[in-house]
Design a protein around this motif. Structure first.
Motif, short mmCIF file in Angstrom:
data_model
loop_
_atom_site.label_atom_id
_atom_site.label_comp_id
_atom_site.label_asym_id
_atom_site.label_seq_id
_atom_site.Cartn_x
_atom_site.Cartn_y
_atom_site.Cartn_z
N ILE A 164 0.85 -1.20 0.00
CA ILE A 164 0.00 0.00 0.00
C ILE A 164 0.88 1.24 0.00
O ILE A 164 2.02 1.22 0.44
CB ILE A 164 -0.95 0.03 1.22
N VAL A 165 0.29 2.35 -0.45
CA VAL A 165 1.06 3.59 -0.53
C VAL A 165 1.19 4.25 0.84
O VAL A 165 2.17 4.99 1.09
CB VAL A 165 0.40 4.55 -1.56
N GLU A 166 0.25 4.01 1.76
CA GLU A 166 0.25 4.72 3.03
C GLU A 166 1.53 4.50 3.82
O GLU A 166 2.03 5.40 4.49
CB GLU A 166 -0.96 4.30 3.88
N THR A 167 2.09 3.30 3.77
CA THR A 167 3.26 3.00 4.59
C THR A 167 4.58 3.36 3.91
O THR A 167 5.65 3.15 4.50
CB THR A 167 3.27 1.52 5.01
N VAL A 168 4.53 3.91 2.71
CA VAL A 168 5.75 4.46 2.09
C VAL A 168 5.76 5.98 2.18
O VAL A 168 6.73 6.62 1.80
CB VAL A 168 5.93 4.00 0.62
N ALA A 169 4.66 6.55 2.69
CA ALA A 169 4.58 8.01 2.84
C ALA A 169 5.72 8.50 3.73
O ALA A 169 5.96 7.95 4.80
CB ALA A 169 3.23 8.41 3.43
N GLY A 170 6.41 9.51 3.26
CA GLY A 170 7.61 10.01 3.92
C GLY A 170 8.83 9.86 3.02
O GLY A 170 9.81 10.59 3.16
N GLU A 171 8.74 8.91 2.10
CA GLU A 171 9.76 8.77 1.06
C GLU A 171 9.47 9.79 -0.04
O GLU A 171 8.34 10.29 -0.17
CB GLU A 171 9.71 7.35 0.46
N PRO A 172 10.47 10.13 -0.87
CA PRO A 172 10.20 11.02 -2.00
C PRO A 172 9.13 10.41 -2.91
O PRO A 172 9.20 9.23 -3.26
CB PRO A 172 11.56 11.09 -2.72
N LYS A 173 8.15 11.19 -3.29
CA LYS A 173 7.05 10.66 -4.11
C LYS A 173 7.53 10.11 -5.44
O LYS A 173 6.92 9.21 -6.01
CB LYS A 173 5.98 11.74 -4.33
N GLU A 174 8.65 10.67 -5.90
CA GLU A 174 9.18 10.22 -7.20
C GLU A 174 9.56 8.74 -7.19
O GLU A 174 9.58 8.11 -8.25
CB GLU A 174 10.40 11.06 -7.59
N ILE A 175 9.86 8.18 -6.01
CA ILE A 175 10.30 6.79 -5.97
C ILE A 175 9.21 5.83 -5.47
O ILE A 175 9.45 4.64 -5.33
CB ILE A 175 11.58 6.61 -5.12
N TYR A 176 8.01 6.34 -5.23
CA TYR A 176 6.92 5.47 -4.78
C TYR A 176 6.76 4.21 -5.65
O TYR A 176 6.59 3.12 -5.11
CB TYR A 176 5.59 6.24 -4.76
N PRO A 177 6.79 4.34 -7.01
CA PRO A 177 6.58 3.14 -7.83
C PRO A 177 7.62 2.05 -7.61
O PRO A 177 7.38 0.89 -7.94
CB PRO A 177 6.66 3.68 -9.26
N PHE A 178 8.78 2.44 -7.03
CA PHE A 178 9.85 1.47 -6.82
C PHE A 178 9.84 0.88 -5.41
O PHE A 178 10.72 0.10 -5.05
CB PHE A 178 11.21 2.13 -7.08
N LEU A 179 8.84 1.23 -4.63
CA LEU A 179 8.77 0.78 -3.23
C LEU A 179 7.75 -0.33 -3.00
O LEU A 179 7.72 -0.92 -1.93
CB LEU A 179 8.47 1.97 -2.32
N GLY A 180 6.93 -0.60 -4.01
CA GLY A 180 5.95 -1.67 -3.84
C GLY A 180 4.90 -1.65 -4.92
O GLY A 180 5.04 -0.97 -5.94
N SER A 181 3.83 -2.40 -4.68
CA SER A 181 2.80 -2.56 -5.70
C SER A 181 1.45 -2.88 -5.07
O SER A 181 1.35 -3.71 -4.17
CB SER A 181 3.18 -3.68 -6.67
#
Length: 236
Positions: A164-181
């Motif tokens: 989920i996106v909620e638990t990657v919040a705090g990372e740069p948004k530009e790298i969200y796609p590389f943090l999970g699915s």
């Protein structure tokens, strides 16, 4: 039905130089929990010698250990050797499998990239893009197979990448796609899951939930947790 205390941590990044020992931490966890879960990036550069150091540290852990590999564990192209070392050390290493401990099913796989929600990468265009999406789908299928093989009434999903996106919040948004699915969350929500743990997003957020309501915890060692320690304690 008695509750099972699970200590969950990720991103230990054990280095070849042995600069950080987890012996005392694992000993502490053995007193605080019934099971230790390590959600990927056990090693720093995917070197067998790093896995050997971790295996040696785990001798101080007197509770069962469940783990999945992370992206760093793949860096040295030695996942088979690393896996062998950890399994010989007694680790329940999951890659699309499930194991039941004290009435709780642990279903795990590494997961992969791809993005979240309507921004999730689709299988269109260049072969390289299609290959990336195929890998993401395959990891979701591994997770589905693991969950289908879980017969326990209580279950914990163990991932490295975020569902989920909620638990990657705090990372740069530009790298969200590389943090999970989100494909991982879609799979999780087809089953009755008690909780989900993952790592990878060192600067992310501790807690969230899937669209279906399954609690998700980012247990990367760098994330601040209610315990005040590098690991979280979940009661299942």
């Amino acid at each position: 039905m008695s509750k099972l205390k699970v200590a969950a941590v990720a991103d230990l990044h054990v280095k070849e130089d042995g600069s950080a020992s987890y012996t005392e931490l694992f000993s502490e966890i053995s007193q605080a929990a019934d099971v230790l879960v390590i959600a990927g990036d056990l090693t720093d550069l995917g070197k067998p010698v790093e896995a050997e150091l971790l295996a040696d540290d785990l001798k101080s852990c007197s509770v069962p250990v469940v783990a999945v590999l992370g992206n760093h564990d793949h860096q040295g192209d030695a996942t088979e050797e690393i896996s062998s070392i950890l399994v010989k050390a007694g680790v329940h290493l999951l890659n699309g499998q499930a194991v039941e401990l004290a009435g709780v099913g642990f279903a795990g796989t590494k997961g992969f990239i791809g993005g979240f929600g309507r921004h999730m990468l689709g299988s269109f265009g260049e072969t390289a893009i299609k290959s990336m999406v195929s890998e993401s789908v395959e990891e979701a299928m591994r997770l589905e197979n693991a969950l289908r093989n879980t017969r326990a009434q209580r279950s914990l999903v163990v991932l490295h990448y975020a569902p989920i996106v909620e638990t990657v919040a705090g990372e740069p948004k530009e790298i969200y796609p590389f943090l999970g699915s989100s494909r991982l969350a879609e799979t999780i929500d087809r089953f009755k899951v008690s909780a989900v743990v993952h790592g990878h997003a060192h600067q992310g957020t501790y807690e969230g939930q899937t669209p279906g309501g399954a609690p998700v915890f980012n247990v990367a060692a760098h994330i601040e947790k209610p315990t005040g320690r590098p690991y979280a304690i979940l009661e299942l």
